[in-house]
Write a protein that holds these residues in place. Sequence first.
Motif, PDB file in Angstrom:
ATOM      1  N   ARG A  65      73.893  31.397  45.131  1.00 11.90           N
ATOM      2  CA  ARG A  65      74.255  32.814  45.267  1.00 11.90           C
ATOM      3  C   ARG A  65      73.254  33.540  46.173  1.00 11.90           C
ATOM      4  NH1 ARG A  65      74.269  35.379  39.725  1.00 11.90           N
ATOM      5  NH2 ARG A  65      75.905  33.862  39.342  1.00 11.90           N
ATOM      6  N   VAL A  66      71.957  33.297  45.963  1.00 11.22           N
ATOM      7  CA  VAL A  66      70.932  33.923  46.807  1.00 11.22           C
ATOM      8  C   VAL A  66      71.117  33.465  48.257  1.00 11.22           C
ATOM      9  CG1 VAL A  66      68.456  34.032  47.300  1.00 11.22           C
ATOM     10  CG2 VAL A  66      69.271  34.226  44.936  1.00 11.22           C
ATOM     11  N   MET A  67      71.348  32.171  48.431  1.00  9.47           N
ATOM     12  CA  MET A  67      71.554  31.647  49.791  1.00  9.47           C
ATOM     13  C   MET A  67      72.744  32.318  50.464  1.00  9.47           C
ATOM     14  SD  MET A  67      71.081  27.559  49.217  1.00  9.47           S
ATOM     15  CE  MET A  67      71.308  27.084  50.937  1.00  9.47           C
ATOM     16  N   ARG A  68      73.836  32.395  49.726  1.00  8.43           N
ATOM     17  CA  ARG A  68      75.061  32.946  50.325  1.00  8.43           C
ATOM     18  C   ARG A  68      74.869  34.405  50.712  1.00  8.43           C
ATOM     19  NH1 ARG A  68      78.039  32.362  46.297  1.00  8.43           N
ATOM     20  NH2 ARG A  68      78.441  34.486  45.640  1.00  8.43           N
ATOM     21  N   ARG A  69      74.236  35.170  49.842  1.00 12.32           N
ATOM     22  CA  ARG A  69      74.088  36.603  50.099  1.00 12.32           C
ATOM     23  C   ARG A  69      73.116  36.894  51.239  1.00 12.32           C
ATOM     24  NH1 ARG A  69      74.501  38.587  43.743  1.00 12.32           N
ATOM     25  NH2 ARG A  69      76.771  38.463  43.684  1.00 12.32           N
ATOM     26  N   HIS A  70      72.198  35.939  51.477  1.00 15.96           N
ATOM     27  CA  HIS A  70      71.248  36.129  52.570  1.00 15.96           C
ATOM     28  C   HIS A  70      71.679  35.404  53.838  1.00 15.96           C
ATOM     29  CE1 HIS A  70      67.810  38.179  50.535  1.00 15.96           C
ATOM     30  NE2 HIS A  70      68.534  37.823  49.492  1.00 15.96           N
ATOM     31  N   GLY A  71      72.740  34.624  53.761  1.00 17.49           N
ATOM     32  CA  GLY A  71      73.186  33.884  54.939  1.00 17.49           C
ATOM     33  C   GLY A  71      72.281  32.725  55.288  1.00 17.49           C
ATOM     34  N   GLU A 129      67.668  38.709  36.953  1.00 16.79           N
ATOM     35  CA  GLU A 129      67.276  40.121  36.968  1.00 16.79           C
ATOM     36  C   GLU A 129      67.930  40.925  38.088  1.00 16.79           C
ATOM     37  OE1 GLU A 129      63.048  40.657  36.710  1.00 16.79           O
ATOM     38  OE2 GLU A 129      62.901  39.408  34.904  1.00 16.79           O
ATOM     39  N   HIS A 130      68.218  40.283  39.199  1.00 16.09           N
ATOM     40  CA  HIS A 130      68.734  41.041  40.353  1.00 16.09           C
ATOM     41  C   HIS A 130      69.997  40.461  40.966  1.00 16.09           C
ATOM     42  CE1 HIS A 130      65.532  44.036  40.925  1.00 16.09           C
ATOM     43  NE2 HIS A 130      64.697  43.087  40.501  1.00 16.09           N
ATOM     44  N   CYS A 131      69.975  39.169  41.261  1.00 17.51           N
ATOM     45  CA  CYS A 131      71.071  38.609  42.068  1.00 17.51           C
ATOM     46  C   CYS A 131      72.211  38.174  41.158  1.00 17.51           C
ATOM     47  CB  CYS A 131      70.559  37.446  42.921  1.00 17.51           C
ATOM     48  SG  CYS A 131      71.529  37.271  44.434  1.00 17.51           S
ATOM     49  N   ARG A 143      78.028  41.649  41.290  1.00 15.05           N
ATOM     50  CA  ARG A 143      77.336  42.486  42.267  1.00 15.05           C
ATOM     51  C   ARG A 143      75.828  42.310  42.155  1.00 15.05           C
ATOM     52  NH1 ARG A 143      81.123  44.017  45.643  1.00 15.05           N
ATOM     53  NH2 ARG A 143      79.648  45.533  46.454  1.00 15.05           N
ATOM     54  N   PRO A 144      75.150  42.188  43.282  1.00 17.08           N
ATOM     55  CA  PRO A 144      73.680  42.094  43.227  1.00 17.08           C
ATOM     56  C   PRO A 144      73.039  43.462  42.991  1.00 17.08           C
ATOM     57  CG  PRO A 144      74.421  42.084  45.506  1.00 17.08           C
ATOM     58  CD  PRO A 144      75.665  42.115  44.657  1.00 17.08           C
ATOM     59  N   ARG A 145      71.822  43.444  42.455  1.00 17.80           N
ATOM     60  CA  ARG A 145      71.035  44.670  42.307  1.00 17.80           C
ATOM     61  C   ARG A 145      69.861  44.562  43.273  1.00 17.80           C
ATOM     62  NH1 ARG A 145      70.653  44.868  35.685  1.00 17.80           N
ATOM     63  NH2 ARG A 145      72.878  45.124  35.286  1.00 17.80           N
ATOM     64  N   CYS A 146      70.122  44.862  44.530  1.00 15.15           N
ATOM     65  CA  CYS A 146      69.113  44.613  45.570  1.00 15.15           C
ATOM     66  C   CYS A 146      67.947  45.605  45.512  1.00 15.15           C
ATOM     67  CB  CYS A 146      69.766  44.643  46.950  1.00 15.15           C
ATOM     68  SG  CYS A 146      71.017  43.355  47.158  1.00 15.15           S
ATOM     69  N   GLU A 147      68.217  46.796  44.997  1.00 17.11           N
ATOM     70  CA  GLU A 147      67.153  47.797  44.944  1.00 17.11           C
ATOM     71  C   GLU A 147      66.007  47.285  44.061  1.00 17.11           C
ATOM     72  OE1 GLU A 147      67.361  50.493  46.839  1.00 17.11           O
ATOM     73  OE2 GLU A 147      65.288  50.929  46.235  1.00 17.11           O
ATOM     74  N   GLY A 148      64.832  47.171  44.659  1.00 17.84           N
ATOM     75  CA  GLY A 148      63.679  46.709  43.890  1.00 17.84           C
ATOM     76  C   GLY A 148      63.564  45.205  43.768  1.00 17.84           C
ATOM     77  N   CYS A 149      64.514  44.461  44.346  1.00 19.07           N
ATOM     78  CA  CYS A 149      64.453  42.992  44.283  1.00 19.07           C
ATOM     79  C   CYS A 149      63.331  42.479  45.186  1.00 19.07           C
ATOM     80  CB  CYS A 149      65.787  42.396  44.727  1.00 19.07           C
ATOM     81  SG  CYS A 149      65.762  40.588  44.788  1.00 19.07           S
ATOM     82  N   PRO A 150      62.575  41.475  44.748  1.00 16.09           N
ATOM     83  CA  PRO A 150      61.497  40.938  45.590  1.00 16.09           C
ATOM     84  C   PRO A 150      61.996  40.371  46.922  1.00 16.09           C
ATOM     85  CG  PRO A 150      61.264  40.164  43.331  1.00 16.09           C
ATOM     86  CD  PRO A 150      62.588  40.857  43.409  1.00 16.09           C
ATOM     87  N   LEU A 151      63.281  40.051  47.008  1.00 16.32           N
ATOM     88  CA  LEU A 151      63.810  39.478  48.253  1.00 16.32           C
ATOM     89  C   LEU A 151      64.550  40.511  49.114  1.00 16.32           C
ATOM     90  CD1 LEU A 151      65.079  36.005  46.986  1.00 16.32           C
ATOM     91  CD2 LEU A 151      62.831  36.654  47.856  1.00 16.32           C
ATOM     92  N   GLN A 152      64.441  41.773  48.763  1.00 22.00           N
ATOM     93  CA  GLN A 152      65.189  42.810  49.482  1.00 22.00           C
ATOM     94  C   GLN A 152      64.827  42.839  50.972  1.00 22.00           C
ATOM     95  OE1 GLN A 152      64.672  46.688  47.755  1.00 22.00           O
ATOM     96  NE2 GLN A 152      66.481  47.546  48.743  1.00 22.00           N
ATOM     97  N   SER A 153      63.545  42.633  51.276  1.00 23.40           N
ATOM     98  CA  SER A 153      63.115  42.713  52.687  1.00 23.40           C
ATOM     99  C   SER A 153      63.671  41.559  53.518  1.00 23.40           C
ATOM    100  CB  SER A 153      61.587  42.716  52.768  1.00 23.40           C
ATOM    101  OG  SER A 153      61.078  41.469  52.322  1.00 23.40           O
ATOM    102  N   LEU A 154      64.226  40.545  52.867  1.00 25.08           N
ATOM    103  CA  LEU A 154      64.753  39.391  53.599  1.00 25.08           C
ATOM    104  C   LEU A 154      66.271  39.432  53.735  1.00 25.08           C
ATOM    105  CD1 LEU A 154      62.541  36.562  52.030  1.00 25.08           C
ATOM    106  CD2 LEU A 154      62.161  37.854  54.134  1.00 25.08           C
ATOM    107  N   LEU A 155      66.868  40.541  53.384  1.00 28.31           N
ATOM    108  CA  LEU A 155      68.331  40.661  53.512  1.00 28.31           C
ATOM    109  C   LEU A 155      68.747  40.745  54.982  1.00 28.31           C
ATOM    110  CD1 LEU A 155      69.210  43.226  50.706  1.00 28.31           C
ATOM    111  CD2 LEU A 155      70.075  40.892  50.885  1.00 28.31           C
ATOM    112  N   PRO A 156      69.965  40.329  55.292  1.00 27.09           N
ATOM    113  CA  PRO A 156      70.488  40.552  56.640  1.00 27.09           C
ATOM    114  C   PRO A 156      70.552  42.063  56.917  1.00 27.09           C
ATOM    115  CG  PRO A 156      71.939  39.106  55.364  1.00 27.09           C
ATOM    116  CD  PRO A 156      70.916  39.652  54.416  1.00 27.09           C
ATOM    117  N   GLY A 201      72.857  44.205  54.862  1.00 20.69           N
ATOM    118  CA  GLY A 201      72.820  44.044  53.407  1.00 20.69           C
ATOM    119  C   GLY A 201      73.375  42.701  52.989  1.00 20.69           C
ATOM    120  N   PRO A 202      73.489  42.484  51.701  1.00 17.84           N
ATOM    121  CA  PRO A 202      73.917  41.161  51.209  1.00 17.84           C
ATOM    122  C   PRO A 202      75.319  40.799  51.657  1.00 17.84           C
ATOM    123  CG  PRO A 202      73.908  42.781  49.431  1.00 17.84           C
ATOM    124  CD  PRO A 202      73.271  43.451  50.613  1.00 17.84           C
ATOM    125  N   LEU A 203      75.518  39.535  51.932  1.00 17.56           N
ATOM    126  CA  LEU A 203      76.836  39.020  52.314  1.00 17.56           C
ATOM    127  C   LEU A 203      77.566  38.684  51.026  1.00 17.56           C
ATOM    128  CD1 LEU A 203      75.490  36.594  55.073  1.00 17.56           C
ATOM    129  CD2 LEU A 203      76.255  38.955  55.367  1.00 17.56           C
TER     130      LEU A 203
END
Length: 238
Positions: free
Chosen positions: A160-166, A205-207, A211-224, A227-229
């Motif tokens: 899921r994390v992989m897919r949402r980040h591409g 906790e987030h992904c 629906r993801p909860r990207c706000e405050g997620c440690p991986l937010q800065s690595l999103l496309p 935003g998440p795919l």
Amino acid sequence: MSTIRRAYRQLHDAYGPQGWWPAATRDGVADAWEIAVGAVLVQHTSWKNVLRAIASLEQADATSVAAIGAMERDRLAALIRSAGPPRVKAERLQALTAFLVEEFNGSIDSLLEGVEDRRVAQRRRTQLLGVRGVGPETADAILLYAGGAPLFVVDAYKRRVMRRHGWDDAGAKYDEVATFWRRRLPADAAVYAEAHALLVRVGVEHCRSPRPRCEGCPLQSLLPPGGPLLEGVAEKTE
Ligand code: SF4
């Protein structure tokens, strides 16, 4: 630094060491057999339910390979019902005990001997995959967390994390996804173990699904940039 290493570092910085294994009933430390039992029981259920099932086994003084293997199936199913479906899980646990008895004299330590070596780990993995109810995620969890094998556990959270980040093909075959992560992280079983635990935590906790909860997620800065795919391949498990 590669994106995957940054992801690992950011998760580690945010959450710290996770101290897995999560289903340890005695002083927070699980022995190898308890890890194997937990890896089977957690299929399609939560760690909370696994802990309850293991506590029931302990109360019945039925945690050993011999005790689980010799127990009447219905009785075992009743003890582990919190981690259901109980008869399926009971059958799988007893398939694992039968395998250990037949191939390793009933000793999980013998199964795990030498698995820090990748070639030994692969041989043991192939053997475990021949056990009814043991798929790659379960086999890798046992060998990695109980034996320190340099194997990477792939689960739905990771996909899921992989897919949402591409990142690469999140719907690829299990072994391809495992190779993707292993090749991008330091070649160290301890890192693989920590990375899996951290990714489970961010998934819980987030992904989340749907629906993801990207706000405050440690991986937010690595999103496309957009935003998440959220559309794409279906989630796969084992
Ligand atoms: S919640 Fe958002 S930022 Fe966090 S891992 Fe999922 S898609 Fe990425």
